[in-house]
Scaffold this motif. Structure first.
Motif, PDB file in Angstrom:
ATOM      1  N   SER A 136       0.829  -1.203   0.000  1.00 46.41           N
ATOM      2  CA  SER A 136       0.000   0.000   0.000  1.00 46.41           C
ATOM      3  C   SER A 136       0.861   1.249   0.000  1.00 46.41           C
ATOM      4  O   SER A 136       0.365   2.345   0.179  1.00 46.41           O
ATOM      5  N   ASN A 137       2.168   1.089  -0.118  1.00 43.72           N
ATOM      6  CA  ASN A 137       3.015   2.265  -0.280  1.00 43.72           C
ATOM      7  C   ASN A 137       4.169   1.917  -1.198  1.00 43.72           C
ATOM      8  O   ASN A 137       4.388   0.748  -1.523  1.00 43.72           O
ATOM      9  N   TYR A 138       4.894   2.951  -1.604  1.00 47.06           N
ATOM     10  CA  TYR A 138       5.922   2.731  -2.615  1.00 47.06           C
ATOM     11  C   TYR A 138       7.069   1.873  -2.112  1.00 47.06           C
ATOM     12  O   TYR A 138       7.733   1.197  -2.890  1.00 47.06           O
ATOM     13  N   VAL A 139       7.322   1.898  -0.790  1.00 46.79           N
ATOM     14  CA  VAL A 139       8.462   1.132  -0.298  1.00 46.79           C
ATOM     15  C   VAL A 139       8.181  -0.367  -0.350  1.00 46.79           C
ATOM     16  O   VAL A 139       9.032  -1.161  -0.750  1.00 46.79           O
ATOM     17  N   VAL A 140       6.960  -0.748   0.053  1.00 49.90           N
ATOM     18  CA  VAL A 140       6.617  -2.170  -0.047  1.00 49.90           C
ATOM     19  C   VAL A 140       6.641  -2.585  -1.525  1.00 49.90           C
ATOM     20  O   VAL A 140       7.118  -3.664  -1.881  1.00 49.90           O
ATOM     21  N   THR A 193       8.439  15.630  -1.231  1.00 55.66           N
ATOM     22  CA  THR A 193       7.406  16.560  -1.691  1.00 55.66           C
ATOM     23  C   THR A 193       6.130  16.447  -0.862  1.00 55.66           C
ATOM     24  O   THR A 193       5.563  17.445  -0.431  1.00 55.66           O
ATOM     25  N   PHE A 194       5.690  15.181  -0.666  1.00 53.58           N
ATOM     26  CA  PHE A 194       4.385  14.998  -0.019  1.00 53.58           C
ATOM     27  C   PHE A 194       4.504  14.566   1.439  1.00 53.58           C
ATOM     28  O   PHE A 194       3.508  14.512   2.151  1.00 53.58           O
ATOM     29  N   GLY A 195       5.707  14.212   1.866  1.00 51.29           N
ATOM     30  CA  GLY A 195       5.898  13.830   3.263  1.00 51.29           C
ATOM     31  C   GLY A 195       5.369  12.452   3.609  1.00 51.29           C
ATOM     32  O   GLY A 195       5.258  12.100   4.777  1.00 51.29           O
ATOM     33  N   THR A 196       5.019  11.672   2.610  1.00 54.36           N
ATOM     34  CA  THR A 196       4.536  10.320   2.871  1.00 54.36           C
ATOM     35  C   THR A 196       4.780   9.491   1.621  1.00 54.36           C
ATOM     36  O   THR A 196       5.018  10.028   0.547  1.00 54.36           O
ATOM     37  N   LEU A 197       4.717   8.167   1.805  1.00 54.59           N
ATOM     38  CA  LEU A 197       4.877   7.311   0.628  1.00 54.59           C
ATOM     39  C   LEU A 197       3.672   6.401   0.455  1.00 54.59           C
ATOM     40  O   LEU A 197       3.651   5.529  -0.402  1.00 54.59           O
ATOM     41  N   ASP A 198       2.678   6.597   1.300  1.00 54.89           N
ATOM     42  CA  ASP A 198       1.466   5.793   1.195  1.00 54.89           C
ATOM     43  C   ASP A 198       0.654   6.261  -0.015  1.00 54.89           C
ATOM     44  O   ASP A 198       0.408   7.449  -0.180  1.00 54.89           O
ATOM     45  N   TYR A 199       0.222   5.294  -0.851  1.00 58.63           N
ATOM     46  CA  TYR A 199      -0.447   5.692  -2.098  1.00 58.63           C
ATOM     47  C   TYR A 199      -1.584   6.675  -1.837  1.00 58.63           C
ATOM     48  O   TYR A 199      -1.627   7.775  -2.395  1.00 58.63           O
ATOM     49  N   LEU A 200      -2.503   6.242  -0.981  1.00 57.47           N
ATOM     50  CA  LEU A 200      -3.723   7.029  -0.839  1.00 57.47           C
ATOM     51  C   LEU A 200      -3.415   8.420  -0.307  1.00 57.47           C
ATOM     52  O   LEU A 200      -3.987   9.408  -0.761  1.00 57.47           O
ATOM     53  N   GLU A 201      -2.476   8.481   0.647  1.00 58.31           N
ATOM     54  CA  GLU A 201      -2.137   9.798   1.183  1.00 58.31           C
ATOM     55  C   GLU A 201      -1.459  10.669   0.129  1.00 58.31           C
ATOM     56  O   GLU A 201      -1.755  11.852  -0.001  1.00 58.31           O
ATOM     57  N   VAL A 202      -0.543  10.042  -0.618  1.00 63.25           N
ATOM     58  CA  VAL A 202       0.131  10.807  -1.674  1.00 63.25           C
ATOM     59  C   VAL A 202      -0.895  11.351  -2.657  1.00 63.25           C
ATOM     60  O   VAL A 202      -0.889  12.529  -3.006  1.00 63.25           O
ATOM     61  N   PHE A 203      -1.826  10.482  -3.076  1.00 60.48           N
ATOM     62  CA  PHE A 203      -2.775  10.920  -4.101  1.00 60.48           C
ATOM     63  C   PHE A 203      -3.704  11.996  -3.561  1.00 60.48           C
ATOM     64  O   PHE A 203      -4.089  12.913  -4.273  1.00 60.48           O
ATOM     65  N   SER A 204      -4.035  11.880  -2.264  1.00 60.30           N
ATOM     66  CA  SER A 204      -4.938  12.895  -1.731  1.00 60.30           C
ATOM     67  C   SER A 204      -4.215  14.230  -1.568  1.00 60.30           C
ATOM     68  O   SER A 204      -4.836  15.278  -1.561  1.00 60.30           O
TER      69      SER A 204
END
Lengths: 634, 108, 492
Positions: A136-140, A193-204
């Motif tokens: 669910s994030n770019y690292v995984v 840029t977004f402070g997170t790598l979680d897909y949903l958080e990044v997209f939001s």
């Protein structure tokens, strides 16, 4: 959605890998096959139980968090899975086709001494691939991304005594790593840029940056570099044809159906970001189309059955990227799905042929296999029709959708894409005709061994053939009375607007386009038939005189040689010079010069120690006087 | 030199001059002569030049400490001479000469 | 209290060993090392991450100069002590299939070395730190000198003088800082807090001098490009145990020194001059990686690989950020474990084939599958494959460098490509292909060798999968460290 059940999906293959890997020598072949296939079947059943609620529309995407993986300051990465429409489709393809290929492998590899090792790697691959699509994030995703690269390395070099195979494996890994660096940097840029790598958080948070700003272009381009490595696009595609050194089912699973589509998955997953950057989409479009055409031209003249398929894969992946570049994400996924079936089928069919031919891969030594291998031929024919885009086989619908999008974008793009499709038709039918028609051209020894493969291999072929026929029905366009189910299905994941413009084409135009492409394909099939079956033209033998363009194509535009001379050789030159000159002479020379300086100075000064006592006394007295003088002066 | 006279009375000045001359003679003896025995004597001369100075200043400052030191020095010098002469004997036995130039082995 | 025990135990064991027979020396040394590990494990379990300095001793040593025997552990120290106590038993065990001449001396030196290393990581008094720092050099010098390979005289001499020369600058800096502490108390003080206070009040210019003096000492020890030329030679000629001590633990002294004695002491200079240190470190990554590609000797190859890896750690540390420091701590653990594993692999290969020449090997995979499996796991960890230990640290370090400068991070990131190139190249040449005369009949692992590898492999996956165990220990200490430095420089 049960957290435990979802976790089991990747865990079962992992367990399979551990059990087979650790029990290596102690387990019997039957048991190994059973565990290997069973693990994937188990995952597949769980995936199906997830898929149906999504098909009904009763389930929604869900993030399942397991534990904090890496957490430092603001850099928090949780080990979590995202199960939504997109990942479920990918999981279905991976475990479904994966299972069939496992079963097929049980027959194909049955005589190999590395049977257990093979299954353990294959299970590890399925694990990594599932990690890639489920994360669910770019690292995984990156963990899976690198993991599949490793498995690809291990499986390409599966027969590790052969230096050439090892080189191919190494090349695949290194080229992938070049892409991975792009991916990694893209990932880091997303984080900063977004402070997170979680897909949903990044997209939001995506709208916090401006559309078409440098930063979004940089992010998407860097990620795309990763995709060009993994999905074998220009300029990092050269590893894929070499990767055919691995066992054929591996080529089917990793280098056709699943791993190489990871790049497409990644871009579809990040479609929110990509839709914000027109420049990147243009570049993807150009690279995709260029790869599609470029690889197809090479495929026209190759004589190794697997090499033809490999270039075909590169070319088809190019089509998928082309679709993505047009902003048609669901179309890309559609082609990915249908391609997974028919390309896996083609490879397995080729495997069946190679199996029957006692390891022979050169189509110049085949021919006339239709009688000996009826099931293989039948399924291979279906797959060939599917890839050529003959209705109602699966490839027709997905390819047609891409062509329609191209036309809607710019008619000349449609023209280019059609040329690519026609080349595909040509080399696929060339392959089919040369392999199965005409007279047998192999040795007597091979002729006596010719046999249809056992059921354990042919049943997967037949199942895949069935899906190569019907898989296209998930995306029947409205113009043909369908409802384009896949597009609707994926719409929760694909939030961008670009994909919807397809409706702009009128039905009349669409009918004309379909008619034109199908007509042209049929003409090409006829020409191929005329050329290779009627006139029995045979490809040139090794060393035979061939025309220059043919030679350039046959040698793959000399790209490997070019890379070798502009990258590998300079690197080695640097390595040598850095070591022999900069390291040993300059830096170490400087360090040693201190020691040398001390030695030199002492050899000059020590002569002052003459041993003459009166000289010492004189110096002493002179010294005292000097000190007294200086003392007085100051 | 003007400052010099401010601090020292003419009488002590004579002692300083004398002992300086004696000391200089000693230094020159050490530097110029090659015979170890003569060098030895020159060293003694230097030692005694210092003793003379100590005694002179002792009187000048009216402090007996200086004279006590002189006795110490004479005692130590006597002890030192015994050691020195013993070394000299060994040098003569080993090299067959009493010239300092015979002791040139300890070099670079 | 426990900290003192951790320093004293190996030292005593190292002396007691002379009373024993040669034949019992090995077992005794192993026993002592394991006991040490158990003690450190107990402290590890009793440690509370938020609790600041723990298990400390503070005894007056030299009154007139304000020198104390002051030791204690915070999270960073604890992890490095754990690394030391974990690796030393493995290193001792790895020598079990060799017989060294002067056995007692050999094991005694290893144990004394361990004592000094632990001392460096726990010292909280600059004078004490310096004593341990130099003490650690003596045993390793003799290990390399007495049991080394060709040209050991020249090479160990250079190693000794080079590192000693670096330390001399550190000594100057320490004395200078000590004189500054006299502003606060009459005797002055060598305590770490006094040094932080004194250092932070220095002018920018003075800080720059202190920075470079410390930098020389630490950069030579790590080593950072271009101060690295002692290292490949020394690694190559050392006996395997010596190489493992050097690369696994001793080079961490340099990084630890930067974290503990440089960042908080000269925060302003880090801001102005840290950049250059980062550039040097990153240049070292690329430089060493490129050189590694064509190396013919396995040991020398790994030596250059080590320079490349340490370059990234150093770059991360000098960014002075949470990610950089946490990443460097994790990467120190990971690198320590990996590199010991790699050198043990080399030891096994050269023990059985009597050669270190890559080109003359090949096909070992065929003869020794288990060995090859362990080998590829360690190798993949060192090229930072996700889910192995190398990835976690490298990712965080790259994040920190990336925040510093995107382009520098891109260059530093080349390490993942070059890593694949040289590692897979050498793996292929050594392990794959057909066995030749030298490598046929290559024996697979013996029991003691398996016992060495298994903890290494377990830890590789532990750190890779659940680094939280270790990150949580050091996080509060790192946060505190950064807070103290940034606050000071903000005030100014």
């Amino acid at each position: 959605m049960s957290k435990f059940l979802v976790a089991l999906i990747p865990l079962l293959p992992l367990l399979g890998f551990l059990i087979i890997g650790l029990g290596n020598k102690k387990l019997s072949k039957t048991l190994v096959g059973f565990i290997g296939c069973g693990a994937i079947l188990g995952s597949f059943i769980i995936v199906l139980s997830l898929l149906f609620p999504f098909l009904n529309g009763t389930a929604k995407g869900e993030t399942l968090s397991y534990f904090d993986w890496i957490s430092v300051g603001n850099f928090k990465i949780s080990f979590s899975f995202l199960v939504d429409q997109l990942s479920v489709i990918m999981m279905t393809i991976i475990t479904g086709i994966g299972f069939l290929i496992h079963v097929y492998s049980a027959g194909y590899m049955s005589h190999d001494e590395g049977y257990a090792r093979y299954f353990s790697y294959l299970n590890l691959f399925v694990f990594s691939m599932l990690l890639l699509v489920m994360g669910s994030n770019y690292v995984v995703m990156f963990a899976g991304w690198e993991g599949v690269g490793l498995c690809s390395y291990l499986l390409i070099g599966f027969w590790f005594k052969n230096t050439e195979y090892n080189n191919a494996a190494k090349k695949a890994f290194i080229m992938n790593r070049i892409g991975d660096l792009g991916f990694l940097l893209g990932m880091l840029l997303i984080f900063t840029t977004f402070g997170t790598l979680d897909y949903l958080e990044v997209f939001s948070r995506a709208n916090s940056v401006q559309e078409n700003s440098t930063i979004i272009i940089a992010i998407t381009l860097l990620l795309f570099i990763g995709a060009t490595g993994k999905s074998a696009q220009i300029p990092l595609y050269t590893w894929l044809p070499d990767a055919m050194a691995g066992p054929t089912p591996v080529s089917a699973l990793i280098h056709a159906a699943t791993m190489v589509t990871a790049g497409i998955y990644m871009i579809v997953r990040s479609n929110v970001l990509y839709s914000m950057s027109e420049v990147t989409l243009e570049i993807i479009e150009i690279v995709g189309l260029a790869t599609a055409l470029f690889a197809a031209t090479i495929g026209l003249v190759q004589n190794d059955i697997k090499k033809v398929l490999a270039y075909s894969t590169v070319s088809q992946l190019g089509y998928m990227f082309f679709a993505l570049g047009l902003g048609a994400y669901s179309t890309g996924m559609f082609h990915l799905t249908t391609h997974a079936f028919f390309k896996a089928l083609l490879f397995l069919g080729a495997g069946s042929v190679i199996h029957a031919m006692s390891g022979e891969q050169d189509i110049r030594n085949m021919g006339g296999l239709v009688k000996k291998l009826p099931i293989t031929f039948g399924t291979f024919l279906i797959a060939t029709l599917a890839i050529s885009g003959i209705p109602p086989f699966a490839g027709f619908f997905s390819k047609d959708e891409i062509l329609a999008h191209a036309y809607e974008h710019a008619p000349f793009l449609w023209g280019f894409a059609l040329v690519g499709a026609l080349m595909t038709t040509f080399y696929m039918f060339r392959l089919l005709f040369l392999t199965f028609f005409g007279k047998f051209r192999g040795t007597e020894h091979q002729r006596s061994h010719l046999h249809e493969s056992p059921l354990v291999m042919t049943i997967p072929l037949m199942i895949l053939a069935l899906f190569s026929i019907i898989a296209g029905f998930i995306g029947i366009p409205e113009v043909l009375g369908g409802s384009n189910f896949l597009k609707k299905f994926l719409s929760p994941v694909i939030t961008s607007q670009g994909a919807e413009t397809y409706a702009a084409l009128s039905h009349a135009v669409e009918y004309r386009l379909m008619g034109a492409s199908v007509g042209a394909v049929l003409v090409v099939i006829f020409i191929t038939w005329f050329y290779y079956v009627q006139r029995e033209v045979r490809p040139a033998k090794e060393g035979e005189q061939i025309s220059t363009p043919h030679k350039v194509l046959y040698n793959k535009y000399y790209i490997d040689e070019i890379y070798n001379s502009i990258i590998v050789k300079p690197l080695k030159w640097f390595s040598d010079k850095f070591y022999s000159i900069l390291e040993l002479k300059v830096i170490d020379g400087f360090v040693n010069s201190w020691g040398k300086g001390v030695n030199l100075g002492s050899s000059a000064i020590r002569h002052v120690q003459s041993g003459s006592i009166s000289f010492y006394l004189l110096v002493m007295v002179a010294g005292i006087i000097l000190i007294l003088l200086i003392n007085n002066l100051i | 030199m003007g400052e010099f006279f401010k601090y020292f009375s003419p009488s002590i000045y004579n002692y300083v001059i004398l002992s300086s001359i004696l000391f200089a003679i000693g230094v020159m003896g050490v530097l110029i002569r090659r015979n170890i025995i003569i060098i030895f004597m020159a060293i003694e001369l230097m030692l005694n030049a210092v003793n003379l100075l100590l005694v002179g200043f002792s009187v000048h400052h009216d402090d007996t400490g200086g004279q006590v030191f002189v006795f110490f020095i004479m005692a130590v010098a006597a002890a030192e001479i015994t050691v020195g002469l013993a070394i000299l004997m060994m040098i003569y036995r080993n090299t067959g000469s009493v010239s300092v130039d015979s002791l040139k082995n300890l070099k670079w | 209290m426990e900290t003192g025990l951790l320093i004293l135990l190996p030292l005593l064991a190292g002396l007691v060993i002379y009373v024993l027979d040669d034949s019992k020396a090995k077992i005794f040394a192993l026993g002592a090392a394991i006991l040490e590990f158990v003690i450190s494990l107990i402290t590890f379990l009793r440690f509370s991450p938020e609790g600041g300095i723990q298990f400390d001793i503070n005894v007056r040593w030299i009154k007139s100069m304000g020198i104390y025997f002051n030791v204690g552990m915070d999270g960073i120290s604890l992890l490095l002590v754990m690394l030391t106590t974990f690796l030393v038993p493995l290193i001792i065990l790895s020598t079990f299939r060799h017989t060294y001449t002067k056995t007692k001396l050999f094991y005694s030196l290893i144990l004394i070395m361990q004592s000094a290393l632990v001392g460096v990581f726990v010292a909280r008094d600059a004078f004490l730190f310096y004593v341990f720092w130099e003490l650690a050099l003596i045993p390793i010098y003799f290990i390399c000198l007495l049991w080394g390979g060709q040209e050991r005289m020249r090479i160990t001499f250079k190693f000794f003088i080079y590192t000693l020369a670096g330390s001399l600058f550190m000594l100057l800096a320490i004395i200078y800082l000590y004189l500054q502490t006299k502003n606060f108390s009459t005797t002055g003080s060598f305590s770490i807090d006094a040094f932080y206070e004194a250092g932070q009040q220095l002018s920018r210019n003075e800080q720059a001098w202190i920075f470079w003096a410390f930098f020389l000492a630490f950069a030579i020890k790590m080593p950072v490009f271009p101060f690295h030329t002692w290292q490949p030679d020394t690694y190559t000629i050392s006996p395997s145990a010596g190489t493992m001590l050097l690369s696994g633990i001793m080079l961490k002294m340099g990084i630890y020194g930067v974290i503990r004695w440089m960042l908080p002491v000269v925060p302003d200079a880090i801001i102005t001059w840290g950049e250059i240190a980062i550039y040097l470190s990153v240049a070292g990554i690329v430089y060493a990686s490129i050189i590694a590609i064509l190396q013919k000797d396995i040991k020398r190859l790994i030596a250059y690989v080590s320079i490349a890896h340490v370059g990234l750690i150093a770059a991360g540390v000098f960014t002075n950020s949470v990610e950089g420091l946490q990443g460097s701590v994790i990467q120190m653990l990971s690198h320590g474990i990996n590199v010991v594993g790699l050198f043990f692999i080399i030891d096994i290969i050269s023990d059985r084939t009597k050669t270190n020449e890559i080109s003359s090997l090949g096909g070992i995979r065929n003869e020794a599958p288990l060995f090859a499996m362990f080998c590829i796991i360690i190798l993949l960890s060192s090229v930072a494959l996700p889910l192995t230990s190398g990835f976690v640290g490298e990712l965080m370090l790259l994040v920190s460098v990336f925040k510093f400068n995107i382009y520098v991070a891109a260059i530093a990131g080349l390490t993942i490509i070059f890593g694949a190139v040289y590692m897979l190249n050498s793996y292929q040449k050594i392990m794959l292909g057909e066995p030749n005369i030298i490598t046929s009949n290559f024996k697979d692992l013996f029991l003691t060798e398996k016992i060495v590898f298994i903890p290494i492999i377990i830890l590789i996956f532990w750190i890779g999968l659940y680094p939280k165990t270790f990150l949580d220990i050091s996080e509060p200490s790192v946060q505190a460290l950064i807070k103290s430095t940034t606050e000071i420089s903000n005030l100014k």
